[in-house]
Enzyme design. Structure first.
Site, PDB file in Angstrom:
ATOM      1  N   ARG A  23       0.838  -1.202   0.000  1.00  0.00           N
ATOM      2  CA  ARG A  23       0.000   0.000   0.000  1.00  0.00           C
ATOM      3  C   ARG A  23       0.871   1.248   0.000  1.00  0.00           C
ATOM      4  NH1 ARG A  23      -4.356   0.306   4.492  1.00  0.00           N
ATOM      5  NH2 ARG A  23      -5.076   2.022   3.161  1.00  0.00           N
ATOM      6  N   CYS A  69      -0.937   6.419   8.845  1.00  0.00           N
ATOM      7  CA  CYS A  69      -1.231   5.112   8.253  1.00  0.00           C
ATOM      8  C   CYS A  69      -2.323   5.352   7.226  1.00  0.00           C
ATOM      9  CB  CYS A  69      -1.645   4.120   9.338  1.00  0.00           C
ATOM     10  SG  CYS A  69      -2.999   4.686  10.409  1.00  0.00           S
TER      11      CYS A  69
END
Length: 277
Positions: free
Chosen positions: A178, A235
């Site tokens: 990611r 995040c």
């Protein structure tokens, strides 16, 4: 004696006095999975803390998928769980600690120091001989927690972070694929904040799911050669970043900031820069 970062299953079993146990188990792909698992089996006396309902605020444009709750509302929620000044709180989950770490950060944000994450979570409790009980739980009930006048844990918003790029160390707690922009299952844009460094939250853990020793964590975070006050954790939506914040604090490196909106807030505006690779 109170615990302010991590507590082992053995230490929890030996704790005297009142303890507020909060099960934070969750699945980002199935918002009811954690609650179902709680009903099937949880630590005796535990209550359930839901990521969306209890540990996040109402969604608003540009705020990301899990914005911080209103402090007054969260203080009321903490009081309903039975959290009082000086009472030990232990949070846990069954996913390696990211959701329990979010609760840890939020209670510290209110000014409550006696809160720790169960090292190794539900699996460690069972491995230590701890039993489980099934069923739902009714909140203990009580007045709102007397929160500190100002947030006791530092954070940074999107505008301030954009202005500070190049002068702060941004650590990204997501998985490598990611971060690199190879896949993006949750947000509309793939990639990362320019200049950010990958520090997947799972890198804080040993193979058995417990946190690495404090000295090892300190050595690993010291590699970034940055004072904690210059570190910003992010995040996907400000949840797993709390795992890195907990790891740094446990390692004696307190003072880093959380970017609550994280990638989900950052990528909501196409004018903001995006890096890949």
């Amino acid at each position: 004696m109170s615990f302010a970062t991590l507590i082992s299953a053995e230490q929890l079993r030996a704790l005297p006095g009142p303890v507020v146990l909060l099960d934070c188990s969750f699945d980002l792909g199935d918002g009811s999975a954690g609650e179902r698992a709680f009903t099937a089996g949880h630590l005796p006396g535990a209550q359930y803390a839901h990521l969306d309902r209890d540990l996040s605020g109402a969604k608003a444009p540009g705020q990301g998928r899990h914005p911080l709750p209103d402090r007054t509302a969260f203080a009321a929620r903490a009081g309903a769980w039975g959290v009082r000044p000086g009472v030990q709180v232990v949070a846990y989950d069954a996913q390696g600690g990211p959701y329990a770490s979010r609760l840890w950060w939020l209670l510290r944000w209110l000014g409550h120091d006696a809160v720790a994450v169960l090292d190794g979570g539900l699996a460690a409790w069972q491995a230590a001989g701890g039993t489980l009980e099934a069923g739902t739980a009714t909140p203990a009930g009580g007045p709102a927690y007397p929160a500190s006048d100002a947030p006791a844990m530092p954070s940074i918003d999107t505008g301030a972070l954009l202005a500070a790029l190049g002068r702060v160390r941004v650590l990204d707690a997501r998985a490598g694929e990611r971060f690199r922009g190879e896949v993006e299952p949750l947000d509309p844009v793939a990639g990362h904040i320019p200049g950010a460094t990958l520090r997947c939250f799972k890198d804080n853990l040993l193979p058995d799911g417990r946190f690495k020793p404090a000295a090892q964590l300190r050595a690993e975070f010291d590699r970034y050669a940055t004072p904690p006050e210059q570190v910003v954790h992010q995040c996907g939506s400000g949840v797993t970043a709390c795992h890195n914040l907990l790891a740094m604090t446990h390692a004696g490196l307190a003072g880093a900031r959380l970017y609550p909106g994280s990638w989900s807030a950052w990528c909501s505006d196409p004018a903001r820069p995006v890096a890949r690779g």
